[in-house]
Design a protein around this motif. Structure first.
Motif, mmCIF file in Angstrom:
data_model
loop_
_atom_site.group_PDB
_atom_site.id
_atom_site.type_symbol
_atom_site.label_atom_id
_atom_site.label_comp_id
_atom_site.label_asym_id
_atom_site.label_seq_id
_atom_site.Cartn_x
_atom_site.Cartn_y
_atom_site.Cartn_z
ATOM 1 N N PHE A 107 26.337 -25.881 10.361
ATOM 2 C CA PHE A 107 25.655 -27.165 10.209
ATOM 3 C C PHE A 107 24.207 -27.003 9.773
ATOM 4 O O PHE A 107 23.581 -25.976 10.004
ATOM 5 C CB PHE A 107 25.803 -28.077 11.415
ATOM 6 N N THR A 108 23.747 -28.047 9.097
ATOM 7 C CA THR A 108 22.345 -28.057 8.666
ATOM 8 C C THR A 108 21.606 -29.034 9.560
ATOM 9 O O THR A 108 22.122 -30.096 9.878
ATOM 10 C CB THR A 108 22.208 -28.508 7.202
ATOM 11 N N TYR A 109 20.417 -28.632 9.955
ATOM 12 C CA TYR A 109 19.649 -29.418 10.919
ATOM 13 C C TYR A 109 18.220 -29.522 10.411
ATOM 14 O O TYR A 109 17.670 -28.555 9.883
ATOM 15 C CB TYR A 109 19.690 -28.699 12.273
ATOM 16 N N GLY A 110 17.641 -30.649 10.560
ATOM 17 C CA GLY A 110 16.249 -30.786 10.129
ATOM 18 C C GLY A 110 15.862 -32.241 9.929
ATOM 19 O O GLY A 110 16.679 -33.153 10.069
ATOM 20 N N MET A 423 23.856 -22.122 11.966
ATOM 21 C CA MET A 423 23.046 -23.316 11.731
ATOM 22 C C MET A 423 21.947 -22.962 10.731
ATOM 23 O O MET A 423 21.324 -21.921 10.853
ATOM 24 C CB MET A 423 22.430 -23.757 13.058
ATOM 25 N N VAL A 424 21.780 -23.836 9.756
ATOM 26 C CA VAL A 424 20.653 -23.652 8.839
ATOM 27 C C VAL A 424 19.624 -24.720 9.201
ATOM 28 O O VAL A 424 19.913 -25.910 9.154
ATOM 29 C CB VAL A 424 21.087 -23.810 7.364
ATOM 30 N N VAL A 425 18.469 -24.264 9.609
ATOM 31 C CA VAL A 425 17.406 -25.200 9.940
ATOM 32 C C VAL A 425 16.572 -25.404 8.690
ATOM 33 O O VAL A 425 16.027 -24.446 8.145
ATOM 34 C CB VAL A 425 16.513 -24.614 11.052
ATOM 35 N N CYS A 426 16.538 -26.627 8.213
ATOM 36 C CA CYS A 426 15.806 -26.890 6.983
ATOM 37 C C CYS A 426 14.406 -27.398 7.322
ATOM 38 O O CYS A 426 14.243 -28.206 8.242
ATOM 39 C CB CYS A 426 16.543 -27.919 6.157
ATOM 40 N N VAL A 427 13.457 -26.891 6.593
ATOM 41 C CA VAL A 427 12.068 -27.235 6.872
ATOM 42 C C VAL A 427 11.370 -27.710 5.612
ATOM 43 O O VAL A 427 11.442 -27.061 4.578
ATOM 44 C CB VAL A 427 11.300 -26.002 7.421
ATOM 45 N N ASN A 428 10.739 -28.852 5.745
ATOM 46 C CA ASN A 428 9.855 -29.309 4.684
ATOM 47 C C ASN A 428 8.451 -28.929 5.143
ATOM 48 O O ASN A 428 8.004 -29.366 6.202
ATOM 49 C CB ASN A 428 9.996 -30.828 4.544
ATOM 50 N N PRO A 429 7.758 -28.081 4.376
ATOM 51 C CA PRO A 429 6.495 -27.548 4.899
ATOM 52 C C PRO A 429 5.328 -28.526 4.890
ATOM 53 O O PRO A 429 4.219 -28.158 5.226
ATOM 54 C CB PRO A 429 6.223 -26.362 3.969
ATOM 55 N N LYS A 430 5.562 -29.788 4.535
ATOM 56 C CA LYS A 430 4.408 -30.695 4.430
ATOM 57 C C LYS A 430 3.826 -31.010 5.812
ATOM 58 O O LYS A 430 4.549 -31.036 6.820
ATOM 59 C CB LYS A 430 4.785 -31.969 3.687
ATOM 60 N N THR A 431 2.537 -31.246 5.822
ATOM 61 C CA THR A 431 1.805 -31.435 7.074
ATOM 62 C C THR A 431 2.286 -32.663 7.847
ATOM 63 O O THR A 431 2.299 -32.655 9.065
ATOM 64 C CB THR A 431 0.309 -31.581 6.781
ATOM 65 N N ASP A 432 2.694 -33.714 7.114
ATOM 66 C CA ASP A 432 3.151 -34.942 7.782
ATOM 67 C C ASP A 432 4.292 -34.670 8.748
ATOM 68 O O ASP A 432 4.447 -35.359 9.762
ATOM 69 C CB ASP A 432 3.654 -35.955 6.735
ATOM 70 N N ASP A 433 5.091 -33.691 8.406
ATOM 71 C CA ASP A 433 6.277 -33.407 9.215
ATOM 72 C C ASP A 433 5.981 -32.442 10.351
ATOM 73 O O ASP A 433 6.898 -32.073 11.091
ATOM 74 C CB ASP A 433 7.378 -32.793 8.323
ATOM 75 N N GLU A 435 4.804 -32.272 13.386
ATOM 76 C CA GLU A 435 5.246 -32.437 14.782
ATOM 77 C C GLU A 435 6.757 -32.405 14.899
ATOM 78 O O GLU A 435 7.309 -31.753 15.795
ATOM 79 C CB GLU A 435 4.699 -33.739 15.364
ATOM 80 N N GLU A 436 7.416 -33.108 13.961
ATOM 81 C CA GLU A 436 8.883 -33.121 13.985
ATOM 82 C C GLU A 436 9.414 -31.713 13.735
ATOM 83 O O GLU A 436 10.360 -31.266 14.369
ATOM 84 C CB GLU A 436 9.429 -34.092 12.924
ATOM 85 N N THR A 437 8.771 -31.027 12.795
ATOM 86 C CA THR A 437 9.221 -29.671 12.463
ATOM 87 C C THR A 437 9.106 -28.766 13.683
ATOM 88 O O THR A 437 9.984 -27.934 13.930
ATOM 89 C CB THR A 437 8.376 -29.115 11.298
ATOM 90 N N MET A 438 8.055 -28.985 14.452
ATOM 91 C CA MET A 438 7.873 -28.146 15.635
ATOM 92 C C MET A 438 9.015 -28.366 16.624
ATOM 93 O O MET A 438 9.545 -27.405 17.197
ATOM 94 C CB MET A 438 6.553 -28.496 16.285
ATOM 95 N N LEU A 439 9.423 -29.625 16.766
ATOM 96 C CA LEU A 439 10.548 -29.914 17.669
ATOM 97 C C LEU A 439 11.819 -29.239 17.161
ATOM 98 O O LEU A 439 12.603 -28.676 17.925
ATOM 99 C CB LEU A 439 10.767 -31.425 17.775
ATOM 100 N N VAL A 440 11.990 -29.309 15.832
ATOM 101 C CA VAL A 440 13.169 -28.679 15.217
ATOM 102 C C VAL A 440 13.168 -27.186 15.515
ATOM 103 O O VAL A 440 14.193 -26.598 15.892
ATOM 104 C CB VAL A 440 13.165 -28.938 13.692
#
Ligand code: ADP
Ligand code: MG
Length: 884
Positions: A107-110, A423-433, A435-440
């Motif tokens: 599964f892909t998660y992000g 699991m593939v954790v997908c990350v968008n490196p933009k700053t807006d994300d 906090e959410e990325t940190m949770l991911v």
């Protein structure tokens, strides 16, 4: 040997080979920054680690809690990673497992926009993990696929095998139903949009594909939205497409109208595996066909999302690839007709909903509720992973809440049973994300700690290996040799015979009519010789063919032998297995006995526990009641203490008062005594001087022993003193009845007694010290005198007298009456005493002395102005008289 393995399942407890576990493989993919994405907050620092940089604002806000944080994964894929590279590492092993009969979940998660769909599906020319997996599967099993409808899903998550004839009939039936073939079989018929998802150079293939098995691929595609499951491949039933009519005769639905999809439910099959009941499973024979089916589902999803105003990023999509495989029969021709020999493995490819919290999307109303539900699914996934991890790490046995959401419930068997989970954790490196990325990242790191049982290698059924090839080779050899021999043996024997017969030269007429005929016989001989030669040739051919056949038969014999050997071999193995089974049965018996024993012990222990528990309860109860009692007693004591304290203070106060009163009384008494003595002394002095100076002999001498007695009333006899100033005979003031005026003399030393009966004198002048002035105005006098009685109580005496004017111009009081007021304590020592009993300090008040005083009319004092007899008692005399 029996392979019932289908979808993932609970590991059977007695399987010793299944206790190996692998952690969930977590990979991280960082997508390139978009054009308007601004700053980057993710840095790939090694092939396994990324670092998150907190944006400046956050750094300042959170006391340095969010600084640079590193997260490690099995592998990190940077922005330059191609779809092919990702596939090689992540999905290829899963596809390989599928081909070898094992299950997988990917599964892909992000966060939304982080590249989940790009990773899973991809775009033309850059196919994602899904089309690549399909491609690899078909590249590997392509030549070994069973004909359509040989494998048939049984709607209970199992797979049946149909014989060739039934399969053929079904194929024909299906083809006749669909005038246009639904499933294209070549690339040309495929929508160009997804025809070229994969570059042909990138095609890959699994190794060690079991060629002696026959395969079929089935795909399903479902969407989970708002915790409802929808089948994306379901064909709308015919009666729903036809217009429906209501009572008024107007169509309810038209065939152009959108029909909302029906949701599906999850069921558990006989192996305790979860599946979507009634879900469409489409048998596909090529990558293109499979992808076409996928695209059909995608279209349906898009339409549903638009028509129902859904947000697609909030739904989970699950693409299931099922691979059925069964061994070929011993001839290597057909699939073995045995349902138990069918092995079904499945690979689930899941594109999860965006992991962001609800606040991120500006959802409202029902959308928010749906979003909440989706979040709920991901939350449940997180909870399940957390509990699993805790159970595995701490050896606890907490219930994993799979059932709380459809997503987790569907994948329960992967975590509970066996399979490979990635699991593939997908990350968008933009700053807006950030906090959410940190949770991911946190969730992803935690997921890596969960372990899943490694799938067991299931040996493929033990017919001699390579039979598909050997059979093929045999068939080829046969036809080659027949070709050599001049055509297939199974041509048409009568025609060949005819041909052969026709090739024989016809016999000439052999009738001899002339003895000199020397033509006929030689011609006959020649023809016969020809025929003989042909016959010889045919015989040779026949022998040759017979030899060939013989050798072929010998070959077959050999085959047969080897098969027999094989069967023998199998029998031997069967015997071994039987023995093993017997052993295991014995073991089971033993264990059963042991378990019974243990159960018995548990029973006893349970009973003992119950008894103890009861005891404990009783003791606890007693303890509680004692506690209560104790508490009650303590509070009682406290109350008592408070009361006693109050009593003590009361008593103390009372006694203080009492003491004061007694002291005052005593003082008063002593003063009175002193005064009386003084008075007596004075009177004696007067008598002495009188007797010295007065020559009249009739004047009676007072007896000296009467010094303690009060002298006789002066008023009773006219004053005999000649030397003193002339005294007028006592003049009693005339007083009309009821108009008497009193001097109420209450010395200030008197103690206020709280008696109910208080003396009250009307028409009185109240004084604390008697004064001439007051006496002059009144004709009666009353002194309130207090003293201590023999029992220690204060006695109040009201000494009353009449006021007379003296000859000297002063006032004289003649005491006439004493009223005694006495308070008694009913419990005190004085209770038994009568009023006649007196204490030792009141000796002079004994009945006798009082009687004496009474008879003698007590005291008369002449008061003169300015005479000083002592404080408070200057101007009055008193007489004592016992009250009756
Ligand atoms: P998600 O499914 O997570 O919401 P998408 O897969 O739809 O995100 O990606 C959003 C956009 O980013 C798409 O336009 C996609 O093409 C692009 N994108 C995502 N990942 C990559 C990548 N690794 N390389 C190039 N473009 C990408
Ligand atoms: Mg997406």
């Amino acid at each position: 040997m029996i392979r019932k393995g289908k979808t993932p399942r609970r590991p059977p407890p007695k399987k010793p080979s299944n206790n190996q576990k692998d952690p969930v493989g977590v990979y991280c993919r960082v997508r390139p920054l978009g054009a308007e994405d601004g700053e980057c907050c993710v840095e790939v620092i090694s092939s396994t680690t990324i670092q998150l940089h907190a944006p400046d604002g956050l750094k300042a806000n959170r006391n340095g809690e969010f600084k640079e944080t590193q997260y490690s994964f099995k592998k990190v894929f940077g922005i330059k990673t191609t779809q092919c590279e990702l596939f090689e590492d992540v999905a290829k092993p899963l596809a390989d497992d599928l081909i070898h009969g094992k299950n997988g979940l990917l599964f892909t998660y992000g966060v939304t926009g982080s590249g989940k769909t790009y990773t899973m599906t991809g775009s033309p020319g850059q196919g994602g993990l899904l089309p690549r997996s399909l491609d690899m599967i078909f590249n590997s099993i392509g030549p070994f696929q069973a004909k359509r409808f040989v494998f048939k899903p049984d709607d209970k998550n199992g797979m049946e095998v149909q014989n060739q004839v039934d399969a053929l009939l079904e194929r024909q039936k299906r083809e006749s139903q669909q005038s246009v073939p639904k499933t294209p079989s070549s690339r040309q018929r495929v929508d160009p949009e997804f025809a070229d998802m994969i570059n042909p150079d990138e095609a890959c293939k699994a190794d060690d594909v079991d060629e002696d098995s026959s395969y079929s691929v089935f795909v399903s595609y479902i969407e989970i939205y708002n915790n409802y499951i929808y089948d994306l491949l379901e064909e709308a039933p015919m009666d729903l497409i036809k217009p429906k009519w209501n009572g008024a005769g107007t169509p309810l639905r038209h065939n152009t109208e959108f029909i909302p999809p029906q949701s599906k439910i999850l069921r558990e099959d006989q192996n305790h595996n979860m599946y979507v009941a009634g879900c469409t499973e489409v048998e596909v024979k090529s990558t293109e066909e499979a992808f076409e089916v996928f695209w059909r589902g995608q279209k349906k999803r898009r339409i549903a999302n638009t028509q129902l105003n859904r947000e697609s990023s909030r739904s989970h999509s699950v693409f299931i690839i099922k691979l059925a495989q069964a061994p070929l029969d011993a001839d290597g021709d057909n699939v073995l007709q045995d349902k138990n020999q069918v092995n079904v493995s499945q690979l689930c490819l899941v594109d999860l909903a965006g992991s962001e919290r609800t606040s991120r999307t500006r959802a409202e109303g029902s959308r928010l509720r749906e979003a909440g539900n989706i979040n709920q699914s991901l939350m449940t996934l997180r909870t399940c992973i957390e509990v699993l991890r805790e159970n595995q790490m701490c050896g606890t046995n907490k219930m994993v809440p799979y059932r709380d959401s459809k997503v987790t419930h569907l994948f329960k068997n992967y975590f509970d049973g066996e399979g490979k989970v990635r699991m593939v954790v997908c990350v968008n490196p933009k700053t807006d994300d950030y906090e959410e990325t940190m949770l991911v990242m946190r969730f992803a790191e935690m997921t890596q700690e969960v372990e899943v049982a490694r799938p067991v290698d299931r040996p493929i059924c033990g017919f001699a290996a390579g039979r598909r090839q050997r059979n093929q080779a045999f068939k080829e050899e046969l036809s080659r040799r027949l070709e050599e021999r001049g055509g297939p043996v199974d041509g048409e024997p009568p025609a060949a015979l005819n041909q052969l017969l026709q090739s024989f030269p016809p016999l000439p007429a052999s009738e001899l009519s002339d003895p000199n005929d020397d033509h006929t016989i030689p011609r006959l001989i020649e023809a016969l010789e020809k025929r003989h030669r042909i016959r010889q040739m045919v015989t040779e051919d026949y022998n040759k063919a017979a030899n060939m056949l013989k050798s072929m038969l010998q070959d077959l014999d050999g085959n047969l032998m080897s098969k027999e050997n094989f069967i023998q071999d199998q029998r031997g193995r069967l015997g071994e297995k039987d023995k093993m089974i017997q052993n295991q049965k014995n073991e089971i018996d033993r264990l059963e006995k042991k378990s019974k024993m243990l159960e018995y012990k548990i029973d006893i222990l349970q009973k003992t526990t119950n008894i103890y528990e009861e005891d404990k309860r009783a003791l606890q109860h007693e303890l509680e009641s004692r506690d209560h009692r104790l508490q009650r007693e303590v509070s009682e004591k406290k109350r008592m203490e408070v009361r006693m304290h109050g009593l003590v203070t009361d008593e103390k106060l009372r006694w203080q008062k009492e003491c004061e009163r007694r002291v005052n009384a005593k003082e008063l008494e002593m003063q009175n005594k002193l005064w009386v003595k003084d008075e007596k002394l004075k009177q004696l002095k007067a008598i002495v001087t009188e007797s010295k100076t007065d020559s009249r002999p009739d004047q009676p001498q007072r007896p000296s022993r009467e010094k303690d007695r009060v002298p006789a009333k002066r008023s009773a006899s006219p004053s005999p003193v000649p030397t003193g100033p002339p005294v007028r005979p006592m003049h009693r003031r005339s007083h009309s009845a009821g108009a008497e005026r009193w001097v109420d003399h209450k010395p200030s030393t008197n103690v206020e007694l709280d008696t109910v009966m208080q003396p009250s004198v009307a028409n009185a002048i109240k004084v604390s010290a008697p004064s001439e002035k007051a006496l002059a105005k009144c004709d009666k006098y009353m002194l309130t005198h207090q003293e201590m009685a023999s029992d220690g109580e204060i006695q109040t005496k009201l000494i009353k007298g009449e006021v007379f004017k003296t000859r000297g111009g002063g006032q004289s009081v003649q005491f006439t009456d004493i009223e005694t007021l006495k308070q008694e304590n009913p419990l005190g020592p004085s209770r038994k005493r009568t009023s006649s009993e007196t204490g030792p300090n009141q000796e002079e008040c004994k009945d006798g002395s009082w009687t004496d005083v009474e008879t003698r009319c007590a005291v008369a004092v002449e008061m003169r102005a300015g005479s000083n007899l002592g404080p408070g008692y200057q101007n009055h005399g008193y007489s004592k008289r016992r009250k009756p």
